[in-house]
Design a protein around this motif. Structure first.
Motif, PDB file in Angstrom:
ATOM      1  N   ARG A 163       0.807  -1.221   0.000  1.00 47.27           N
ATOM      2  CA  ARG A 163       0.000   0.000   0.000  1.00 47.27           C
ATOM      3  C   ARG A 163       0.841   1.272   0.000  1.00 47.27           C
ATOM      4  O   ARG A 163       0.350   2.352  -0.336  1.00 47.27           O
ATOM      5  CB  ARG A 163      -0.949  -0.011   1.190  1.00 47.27           C
ATOM      6  N   GLY A 164       2.111   1.170   0.369  1.00 43.91           N
ATOM      7  CA  GLY A 164       2.957   2.359   0.407  1.00 43.91           C
ATOM      8  C   GLY A 164       3.477   2.782  -0.954  1.00 43.91           C
ATOM      9  O   GLY A 164       4.094   3.839  -1.080  1.00 43.91           O
ATOM     10  N   ALA A 165       3.222   1.979  -1.985  1.00 47.28           N
ATOM     11  CA  ALA A 165       3.731   2.302  -3.326  1.00 47.28           C
ATOM     12  C   ALA A 165       2.847   3.344  -4.006  1.00 47.28           C
ATOM     13  O   ALA A 165       1.722   3.622  -3.577  1.00 47.28           O
ATOM     14  CB  ALA A 165       3.798   1.029  -4.162  1.00 47.28           C
ATOM     15  N   ARG A 200       0.174  -0.124  -7.586  1.00 47.08           N
ATOM     16  CA  ARG A 200      -0.616  -0.704  -6.503  1.00 47.08           C
ATOM     17  C   ARG A 200      -0.387  -2.216  -6.411  1.00 47.08           C
ATOM     18  O   ARG A 200      -0.114  -2.875  -7.417  1.00 47.08           O
ATOM     19  CB  ARG A 200      -2.098  -0.418  -6.724  1.00 47.08           C
ATOM     20  N   PRO A 201      -0.515  -2.773  -5.218  1.00 50.20           N
ATOM     21  CA  PRO A 201      -0.324  -4.215  -5.063  1.00 50.20           C
ATOM     22  C   PRO A 201      -1.430  -4.982  -5.772  1.00 50.20           C
ATOM     23  O   PRO A 201      -2.530  -4.463  -6.005  1.00 50.20           O
ATOM     24  CB  PRO A 201      -0.393  -4.419  -3.544  1.00 50.20           C
ATOM     25  N   GLU A 226       5.257  -3.559  -4.621  1.00 48.97           N
ATOM     26  CA  GLU A 226       6.514  -2.830  -4.440  1.00 48.97           C
ATOM     27  C   GLU A 226       6.570  -2.414  -2.982  1.00 48.97           C
ATOM     28  O   GLU A 226       5.632  -1.786  -2.473  1.00 48.97           O
ATOM     29  CB  GLU A 226       6.593  -1.611  -5.353  1.00 48.97           C
ATOM     30  N   ASN A 227       7.645  -2.779  -2.302  1.00 55.23           N
ATOM     31  CA  ASN A 227       7.795  -2.434  -0.886  1.00 55.23           C
ATOM     32  C   ASN A 227       8.460  -1.065  -0.805  1.00 55.23           C
ATOM     33  O   ASN A 227       9.691  -0.950  -0.847  1.00 55.23           O
ATOM     34  CB  ASN A 227       8.644  -3.500  -0.177  1.00 55.23           C
ATOM     35  N   SER A 250       6.466   5.422   2.221  1.00 53.62           N
ATOM     36  CA  SER A 250       5.553   6.564   2.108  1.00 53.62           C
ATOM     37  C   SER A 250       4.775   6.670   3.406  1.00 53.62           C
ATOM     38  O   SER A 250       4.952   5.869   4.332  1.00 53.62           O
ATOM     39  CB  SER A 250       4.585   6.377   0.927  1.00 53.62           C
ATOM     40  N   GLY A 251       3.878   7.637   3.472  1.00 51.43           N
ATOM     41  CA  GLY A 251       3.051   7.792   4.658  1.00 51.43           C
ATOM     42  C   GLY A 251       2.093   6.636   4.874  1.00 51.43           C
ATOM     43  O   GLY A 251       1.520   6.498   5.956  1.00 51.43           O
ATOM     44  N   GLU A 252       1.906   5.794   3.847  1.00 49.41           N
ATOM     45  CA  GLU A 252       1.007   4.648   3.964  1.00 49.41           C
ATOM     46  C   GLU A 252       1.745   3.345   4.235  1.00 49.41           C
ATOM     47  O   GLU A 252       1.117   2.289   4.339  1.00 49.41           O
ATOM     48  CB  GLU A 252       0.168   4.512   2.689  1.00 49.41           C
ATOM     49  N   SER A 253       3.054   3.394   4.343  1.00 48.09           N
ATOM     50  CA  SER A 253       3.823   2.164   4.544  1.00 48.09           C
ATOM     51  C   SER A 253       3.513   1.540   5.902  1.00 48.09           C
ATOM     52  O   SER A 253       3.261   2.253   6.890  1.00 48.09           O
ATOM     53  CB  SER A 253       5.320   2.465   4.466  1.00 48.09           C
ATOM     54  N   MET A 254       3.563   0.234   5.961  1.00 54.15           N
ATOM     55  CA  MET A 254       3.440  -0.448   7.248  1.00 54.15           C
ATOM     56  C   MET A 254       4.642  -0.086   8.122  1.00 54.15           C
ATOM     57  O   MET A 254       5.727   0.242   7.619  1.00 54.15           O
ATOM     58  CB  MET A 254       3.354  -1.964   7.046  1.00 54.15           C
ATOM     59  N   ARG A 255       4.451  -0.176   9.424  1.00 51.48           N
ATOM     60  CA  ARG A 255       5.470   0.248  10.369  1.00 51.48           C
ATOM     61  C   ARG A 255       5.999  -0.938  11.172  1.00 51.48           C
ATOM     62  O   ARG A 255       5.279  -1.932  11.347  1.00 51.48           O
ATOM     63  CB  ARG A 255       4.892   1.272  11.355  1.00 51.48           C
TER      64      ARG A 255
END
Length: 465
Positions: free
Chosen positions: A205-207, A212-213, A287-288, A291-296
Motif C-alpha cells: 500500500r505504500g507504493a 498498486r499491489p 513494491e515495498n 511513504s506515509g502509507e507504509s506499514m510500520r
C-alpha cells in the motif's frame, strides 16, 4: 533477447556445416591416431590438450576451416557446450558423431543459452553468433521449452523495476495465459481488502498509485485433474520499507520478483508439455516502498488465514505476501504445492548463490526434487523445518512475528513462518533462491538466472504425466 530468439542458434541440417568433434583428454590420442600426419602436427603445435572448454580450429585444403576439436570435461557437465559458441566463428557447426541422447539434449540447450543476452535497452544487438545443427537424438520439444522458460525467467528478472512493476508483471502473466489458453485474473489495490488478502495489501500500500499491489491468479488445465499450485514471490522492488535497506543491499532489488519469474517459467514448461493436471499460479505482486502509507515496525497485520502477524521488520515483507497466497492455495487442497522466493540472505550465506535451499514437509517430495536436481545438473540442498526453532517467531502481542530477534537460522525461521499457512496434509516444497548470477560464466551471463526449473518440472511430470 525474446524467449523465441534463444532458439535461433539451433538450426536444421546444413550440408555445408563444419564438423565439431567433442573430445575428452583421454580420447584425444585415439582420435589423433586416425588422422593424417599434417593434422597431428597441427594439433600438437597449437598446444591443444582437450582441456574442458578449449577449441582447436583445423585447417583444410585451400585455407578453409575443415573442422573443430572441442574439449569436454571428464565429468558430466550440462554447461560443457556453452563454452564453445564464444570461441568459434559465426558459421554453422554439427556434431561429427552422435552422443547419447541425454548429452545431445544438454549440448543443444547449453549452446542455445550461450547465445542469450539481455539486449532490450541496447541499440546495437550484438554480432552474429555461431549456430549448431540440431543433434539427431535431441528432444527438440524438451530443449525448446527449457530454453524458452530460462530466457523468460532471465528477461523478467533483468528488466529494471521502472518497467517491471506489479502491473507489468501481471501483464507478463496475462500474455503467458493467452498463449496457452489459460485464465488470468488480477485483484488490484483495495480489491485485495475486499477479497481478504490483507497482508498483500499492507506490504504494497505504500507504493505509488500506478504501482498498486495485486494478486495474479492464473489457472490452466482440466478442472477435474489433480491440482498443482505454484506460488511465487513478486516483490518488484524492495526498498526494505521503513526499515530501509542500505544502498549496497538495495541495488539488486529489481530481482526480488525472481520467485514470480520462476513460477511463470515453470508454468510455461508445464503448459507447453501439456501435462495432465490442473495448474494454478498465484503471484502476490507488490513494491515495498516508503511513504506515509507504509506499514510500520510493530504494526500487527491481519492475514487471509486469520492469524495475526506482528511486523518485526518491514524488510521481511516477502513472507507476508506469500502467507496470504499460500493460505488461498492450501484452501483448495492441491495434490502438490510449491512456492519459490528470493527470501533470505541467510540461505545465501549458508549455501551460496548457485544452490537453492529446499524445505519440505514431505520427505518423498523432497527426495524426488533432490534426485531430479542431481539428474538434471541442478542440485539443491535440503534444510530442515526444525520445530524447536518455531518459538523464535512467537510474538507477545500477535500469533506470529515476521522477523525473529535472533541473528541465527534466518532461512529456517522464514520457512517455518510459511509453514504456518500450509495444512500439514498437503505435500509442500519451499525454495529459497538467489535468482542472480553475480559474475558471468559460459551460458550463464551476469544477471537474472533460472534455478531448478528442470528439476521441478521433472518432479511434476513424473507425478502427473
Amino acid at each position: 533477447m525474446t524467449e523465441e530468439r534463444v532458439l535461433e542458434l539451433l538450426v536444421e541440417t546444413d550440408d555445408i556445416a563444419t564438423d565439431l568433434v567433442p573430445l575428452r583428454k583421454g580420447e584425444l590420442a585415439g582420435w589423433l591416431g586416425g588422422q593424417p600426419a599434417a593434422i597431428r602436427q597441427w594439433v600438437e603445435q597449437t598446444g591443444f590438450k582437450a582441456e574442458p572448454g578449449s577449441v582447436c580450429l583445423l585447417p583444410g585444403e585451400g585455407g578453409v576451416l575443415a573442422g573443430v576439436l572441442a574439449g569436454l570435461p571428464d565429468e558430466d557437465d550440462p554447461w560443457a557446450f556453452a563454452h564453445f559458441p564464444g570461441k568459434l566463428p559465426a558459421r554453422t557447426f554439427r556434431l561429427a558423431a552422435p552422443l547419447p541422447a541425454v548429452q545431445e539434449d544438454r549440448a543443444a540447450l547449453a549452446w542455445a543459452l550461450a547465445g542469450y543476452s539481455f539486449d532490450r535497452y541496447k541499440a546495437r544487438k550484438g554480432k552474429e553468433q555461431p549456430r549448431l545443427v540440431w543433434p539427431r537424438a535431441a528432444d527438440r520439444a524438451r530443449v525448446g521449452r527449457c530454453a524458452e522458460a530460462v530466457a523468460l525467467v532471465r528477461n523478467l528478472i533483468n528488466t529494471p523495476a521502472a518497467d517491471m512493476g506489479p502491473a507489468e508483471l501481471a501483464a507478463a502473466a496475462d500474455a503467458l495465459a493467452a498463449r496457452f489458453g489459460a485464465r488470468c485474473r488480477v485483484i488490484v489495490g483495495d480489491g485485495l481488502l475486499a477479497e481478504n488478502y490483507p497482508a498483500i495489501h499492507a506490504v504494497g500500500r505504500g507504493a505509488a498509485q500506478n504501482r498498486r499491489p495485486r494478486l495474479i491468479d492464473l489457472a490452466w488445465g482440466d478442472e477435474r485433474a489433480p491440482k498443482v499450485t505454484l506460488v511465487g514471490k513478486g516483490v518488484c522492488f524492495d526498498t526494505g520499507g521503513l526499515d530501509l535497506k542500505p544502498s549496497s543491499n538495495m541495488k539488486l532489488m529489481k530481482k526480488d520478483m525472481g520467485g514470480a519469474a520462476h513460477v511463470l517459467g515453470l508454468a510455461s514448461m508445464i503448459m507447453e508439455a501439456g501435462l495432465k493436471l490442473r495448474l494454478r499460479v498465484l503471484i502476490p505482486a507488490v513494491e515495498n516502498s516508503v511513504s506515509g502509507e507504509s506499514m510500520r515496525p510493530l504494526d500487527v497485520l491481519a492475514t487471509r488465514k486469520g492469524l495475526t502477524v506482528e511486523v518485526g521488520n518491514t524488510d521481511a515483507e516477502g513472507r507476508l505476501i506469500l502467507c496470504d497466497a499460500l493460505a488461498e492455495a492450501a484452501a483448495e487442497k492441491p495434490a502438490l504445492l510449491i512456492d519459490i522466493a528470493t527470501l533470505t540472505g541467510a540461505a545465501r550465506s549458508a549455501l551460496g548463490t548457485d544452490l537453492p535451499a529446499l524445505f519440505s514437509n514431505n520427505d518423498l517430495l523432497a527426495a524426488d526434487i533432490l534426485r531430479n536436481g542431481e539428474a538434471e545438473g541442478e542440485p539443491l540442498w535440503r534444510l530442515p523445518l526444525h520445530k524447536p526453532y518455531r518459538r523464535m517467531i512467537d510474538s507477545k502481542v500477535a500469533d506470529l512475528t515476521n522477523a525473529s530477534d535472533s541473528p541465527h537460522a534466518g532461512a529456517i525461521t522464514a520457512a517455518l513462518f510459511l509453514q504456518e499457512f500450509v495444512e500439514p496434509d498437503i505435500a509442500w516444497a519451499h525454495l529459497d533462491i538467489m535468482a542472480w548470477n553475480g559474475a558471468g560464466r559460459p551460458g550463464r551471463p551476469e544477471g537474472g538466472e533460472a534455478l531448478a526449473l528442470k528439476a521441478l518440472f521433472a518432479t511434476i511430470a513424473q507425478r502427473f504425466a
